[in-house]
Design an enzyme around this catalytic site. Structure first.
Site: not given
Lengths: 332, 332
Positions: B130, B154, B158
């Site tokens: 991402s 997050y 990732k």
């Protein structure tokens, strides 16, 4: 069994190693003494006489693995205010055994962090990362702002730890200060399984042991080094740098500090060894090893570190100092 | 129980999600059909009628967790030649529950990788990372070569997966193709817990549901988006890009591709929604939410991606196309 202590505890993992021992002595030389120092290492002090004791500061040695929950529960308690996490599997070993590297280098770091979360303590965590997080073409023109692309499992594991600890620090769940160390030189004693081991060897072996040693890379290879003295100074400084300064220009939490280092070559180190220590350069045998060259060639030989310098981290002046520090501190 | 299959299997984790479903259809539209498609998701196709079937390609749905060893052992077998790993806990959720995010986003990815190691298979692993791996001041002037400094759990998770899979790919133990996706817009259906959910909402709600929706950030905020069509094209393209092209200029293994995207603003998207779809802009209520602004503000609004483009990854032309693709593909 390490009994919980009311005062502030400092934990040093890998504390029986070369840097760990120096770090303990350095912490004991400060004006503000810790309540207690807990030393965790996979091995006991060797020889036992190297265990450090102090008049007023209890120093507790615990032999065990950071992967052992029982051990971690003993050495990290509600009294722990600062953790120096130095324990690691070195580069060549992590490359040889992927599982071992992931377990010790990554899972071990995570276990330490999760023990802190479990207790709800928010200690300062000084973590030793490495120049090995860099890799690929950036190493030719590298700065503390360059993107990471590790070309070794050791570097990948260290980078994953950087992300893990940085995230927890950003969340305010602990207070991480992550140092990307240059190659530490000159190391005394026996060679370890680090790919960079020759950098110390080409000075130490001719000078201290009057023995032959191998230089497995081109003598003009740029290498990025720091003396043990500089490294220890940096570790201690990292623990006291104000948390509010560990942000970028936009104010975002930035917990990873690429330490300043000295950019030099094996050739220059050998010359300094002869010049400063009077060693015999002919004891260094040039014998290129493609495996070692491949690993070392993916590390930056020079890194621009203006932010780290602005935070007060210092650098060795020249190769002569690198050799002098070895002669003064470790060549006995 | 998913019985092992002699032909080449494609596994899609999170395959019942919005992108997963489109990916299956896209794989079935190719000339070269896979032997079998295994779809793993925490939830069954909903409604059940959305389960995809095919005349010649068996499509096996398995409901379960990537953290369940038994499930992973079933869906990854010696026949698995390609894995699209899309399953993840989204940004706002991972920020709220650190353990959950680490488990699903990181441990889940590691479990998939370790299952491959266990079997000794070396599948192509297409992993969706991402733009959230970026953060801090670099987001103002961001390129695929910028250093990562995630400002969300997050993003950190990732990024850790990127490092893990890149390292295994460098070692030749699997064949990773990691895509840093822009925000995918326009998403149909119910809002999820992603901080970026409003980007789809400001087009979808006025256009499809004729309902009010909230814009929680400044309308001039730069956002980096891709249509579902572009994203699916990129996922499929990633699986066939020759492995030998996934290196940097120095020949070092480079497995992370920052996808090209479209740099735009909520304002421009709303205008396109009115222009292309005839929606009512007054249904978009501007109501800044500092929490959402804080997360979105740490993401780059524009990224320079020359390397990704040289690998053949494409980008949406303009915001009108973004809205048109929604109207044509998903507004039913």
């Amino acid at each position: 069994m390490v009994s919980p202590h009311v005062h502030s505890d400092i934990l040093i993992t890998g504390g029986c190693g070369f840097l760990g021992r120096k770090l303990i002595l350095s912490l004991l030389a400060r004006t503000q003494l810790p309540g207690r120092i807990v030393v965790l290492d996979a091995f006991p002090p060797s020889p036992p006489s190297t265990a450090i004791s102090h008049d007023t500061v209890p120093i507790v040695y615990r032999t065990g693995s950071i992967l052992d929950t029982k051990v971690l529960n003993e050495v990290i308690t509600s009294s722990t205010t600062c953790i120096y996490h130095l324990a690691a599997v070195v580069s060549a070993q992590a490359e040889q055994d992927w599982n071992l590297g992931m377990q010790v280098n990554f899972d071990g770091t995570r276990a330490i962090a999760e023990r802190c979360l479990e207790l709800g303590i928010k200690p300062v965590v000084v973590f030793t990362s490495s120049l090995a997080v860099y890799g690929g073409e950036v190493v030719k023109n590298c700065s503390e702002d360059s993107h990471i692309m590790p070309q070794s499992s050791y570097g990948a594991e260290k980078a994953m730890c950087e992300l893990l600890l940085s995230d927890l620090s950003r969340r305010g769940l602990l207070d991480a200060r992550i140092l990307r160390l240059p190659t530490i030189a000159i190391r005394p004693g026996k060679p370890n399984a680090a790919a960079s081991v020759f950098i110390s060897g080409i000075v130490r072996e001719p000078l201290q042991h009057k023995q032959k040693t191998v230089l497995p890379v081109d003598e003009k290879t740029l290498i990025w080094i720091a003396s043990p003295r500089s490294a220890i100074k940096a570790l201690v400084h990292a623990s006291v740098v104000p948390r509010e300064t560990l942000v970028d220009a936009q104010g975002s939490r930035r917990s990873v500090i690429t330490l300043p280092g000295l950019s030099t070559t094996p050739r220059d180190l050998i010359d300094a060894m002869v010049r400063v220590g009077g060693g015999d350069a002919s004891l260094v045998e040039k014998k290129p090893d493609p495996k070692i060259e491949a690993i070392v060639g993916t590390w930056p030989g020079d890194i621009d570190t203006p932010w780290a310098k602005s935070l007060g981290f210092e650098v060795d002046k020249n190769v002569d100092d690198i050799v002098k520090i070895f002669v003064e501190d470790d060549m006995h």
